[in-house]
Design an enzyme around this catalytic site. Structure first.
Site, PDB file in Angstrom:
ATOM      1  N   HIS A 158      36.219  40.018  44.435  1.00  0.00           N
ATOM      2  CA  HIS A 158      36.337  38.393  44.650  1.00  0.00           C
ATOM      3  C   HIS A 158      34.930  37.947  45.048  1.00  0.00           C
ATOM      4  CE1 HIS A 158      40.574  38.575  44.439  1.00  0.00           C
ATOM      5  NE2 HIS A 158      40.777  39.537  45.246  1.00  0.00           N
ATOM      6  N   ASN A 198      52.293  41.919  43.816  1.00  0.00           N
ATOM      7  CA  ASN A 198      50.964  42.441  44.801  1.00  0.00           C
ATOM      8  C   ASN A 198      50.652  43.813  44.272  1.00  0.00           C
ATOM      9  OD1 ASN A 198      49.839  43.690  47.257  1.00  0.00           O
ATOM     10  ND2 ASN A 198      50.261  41.651  47.741  1.00  0.00           N
ATOM     11  N   ASP A 234      53.115  45.965  50.273  1.00  0.00           N
ATOM     12  CA  ASP A 234      51.787  45.588  49.765  1.00  0.00           C
ATOM     13  C   ASP A 234      51.527  46.800  48.619  1.00  0.00           C
ATOM     14  OD1 ASP A 234      49.069  44.984  49.664  1.00  0.00           O
ATOM     15  OD2 ASP A 234      49.250  44.280  51.780  1.00  0.00           O
ATOM     16  N   ASN A 235      50.544  47.773  48.849  1.00  0.00           N
ATOM     17  CA  ASN A 235      50.230  48.630  48.152  1.00  0.00           C
ATOM     18  C   ASN A 235      51.169  49.507  47.710  1.00  0.00           C
ATOM     19  OD1 ASN A 235      47.808  47.337  46.745  1.00  0.00           O
ATOM     20  ND2 ASN A 235      46.785  47.608  48.819  1.00  0.00           N
ATOM     21  N   GLU A 289      41.829  47.759  52.310  1.00  0.00           N
ATOM     22  CA  GLU A 289      42.771  47.296  51.870  1.00  0.00           C
ATOM     23  C   GLU A 289      43.548  48.232  50.577  1.00  0.00           C
ATOM     24  OE1 GLU A 289      45.720  44.880  49.592  1.00  0.00           O
ATOM     25  OE2 GLU A 289      43.948  46.118  48.550  1.00  0.00           O
ATOM     26  N   HIS A 336      39.041  44.503  46.535  1.00  0.00           N
ATOM     27  CA  HIS A 336      40.323  44.290  46.834  1.00  0.00           C
ATOM     28  C   HIS A 336      41.261  45.606  46.347  1.00  0.00           C
ATOM     29  CE1 HIS A 336      43.756  41.034  47.078  1.00  0.00           C
ATOM     30  NE2 HIS A 336      44.211  42.132  47.756  1.00  0.00           N
ATOM     31  N   ASN A 370      45.184  40.712  42.314  1.00  0.00           N
ATOM     32  CA  ASN A 370      45.387  41.475  43.555  1.00  0.00           C
ATOM     33  C   ASN A 370      45.137  42.906  43.315  1.00  0.00           C
ATOM     34  OD1 ASN A 370      47.027  43.085  45.642  1.00  0.00           O
ATOM     35  ND2 ASN A 370      47.282  40.997  46.416  1.00  0.00           N
TER      36      ASN A 370
END
Length: 368
Positions: A147, A237, A282-283, A67, A128, A181
């Site tokens: 998580h 995010n 996203d990232n 991720e 994550h 996140n």
């Protein structure tokens, strides 16, 4: 004697039913409108043209997502692998996550799993977003959003290069971190973190997304102070910091935006500008040589959440140059329809080597 019961007349009953039907109609119309708005936010109809890179291969040993990726100035790359998240597909639902490392200075770099010190619960490790911080004494800290059992913590590790291992230092939980996140480390125990939802309860999270509440935020954490420093995002995010440490970049995935926020002396953030894009961002990574921004994106969010192996989620990597200028340059570095890489969530660059990670699929190594 009790007074006789007065039954409502036919006209009153009719009015009551009409009112109930009207309310039901309004509720259904509102739900329908929200559903269409959600499809729009997910870019549910979008398809993409492939943009290939010549010298790429899938990284051996990454089968169930990477991720996030962060690369040290010496070419050591960290991968956060095996994320499991409610509502997301997983290719290895029973295997805990881990942190892998790759030395990009090697001729043929391989991904190796880092050992984690005793006492840390590996069985529930569910990493994550990640971020590295190098202290003035050259100590390398790795911050990991975790998580365990779908709870929310930030873990701080010390990287021990000689042993290829991580020494667990601290677990951080806080009421202002209900749905973390990503993080960007700004000190040995100091970071900014994004919450992608306001609630931690899965049903309330779903409702919040459906109703498009814009309640998500960025939190600053230090041992002395924890505070919300930016808010009003649809779903905050990825987060990163500019090379000069003056600006924080935040990806708002469902609003298709990157926010540029100026860092103040008291660590608060003030909004400077918003860059609109046509994809789910996203990232965020920074090219250390140019300061350019690289973003792992999801061209079609519906395919990401409703997994169909015959119509898998696609991948997209954007490069953003001169984000502070009037007209930043946005170019597509890589795009694939899911035949090679499904659900790209991050792209990180070291010299002329590009790593692309995904939410729950493989990872790609490219020589540019």
């Amino acid at each position: 004697r009790a007074p006789p019961t007065v039954l409502p007349g036919r006209a009153e009953r009719g009015m009551g039913r009409l009112l109930a039907l009207s309310l039901l109609g309004i509720a259904l119309a509102l739900l329908g409108e929200r559903f269409l708005a959600l499809r729009n936010r997910l870019k549910a109809s979008r398809e993409i043209e492939s943009v290939d890179l010549p010298n790429c291969h899938l990284i051996k040993g990454i089968e169930a997502g990477s991720e996030d990726i962060d690369i040290l100035p010496n070419g050591l790359a960290f991968f956060s692998v095996g994320l499991k998240y409610p509502g997301l597909h997983s290719f290895a639902p029973d295997k805990p996550g881990g942190i892998l490392m790759m030395d990009l200075k090697e001729e043929n770099p391989r991904a190796l799993e880092l050992r984690i010190s005793r006492g840390f619960n590996l069985a529930s490790f569910n990493p994550h977003g990640i971020s590295t911080f190098i202290d003035s004494d050259d100590t390398v800290y790795l911050f990991v959003v975790n998580h365990p059992e779908f709870k929310n913590t930030v873990e701080i590790f010390k990287f021990e290069e000689e042993e290829n291992s991580l020494l667990h230092l601290k677990t951080i939980k806080h009421e202002l971190l209900p749905s973390v996140n990503d993080v960007i480390a700004v000190g040995p125990a100091h970071f900014y973190a994004t919450n992608d939802h306001y609630f931690s309860d899965p049903f309330l999270k779903y409702l919040e997304t459906y109703l498009n509440l814009h309640w998500t935020n960025v939190v600053y954490y230090s041992p002395n102070e924890v505070k919300v420093v930016a808010e009003g995002f649809d779903s905050a995010n990825g987060i990163n910091i500019s090379p000069d440490k003056k600006y924080i970049y935040v990806a708002d995935i469902l609003a298709h935006e990157i926010h540029v926020l100026e860092k103040q002396a008291n660590m608060n953030l003030t909004q400077l500008k918003v860059l609109k894009l046509d994809t789910l961002v996203d990232n965020i990574s920074i090219d250390p040589s140019s300061g350019d921004i690289l973003v792992g994106c999801h061209p079609n969010g519906q395919k990401l959440f409703v997994y169909d192996p015959n119509n898998p989620p696609s991948s997209e990597v954007l490069r953003i140059q001169n984000i502070l200028s009037e007209k930043p340059t946005v170019t597509t570095v890589y795009a694939n329809n899911g035949s090679v890489l499904q659900g790209s969530s991050v792209a990180s660059l070291y010299e002329r080597k590009l790593l692309i990670g995904t939410l729950y699929h493989r990872a790609l190594y490219c020589e540019l």
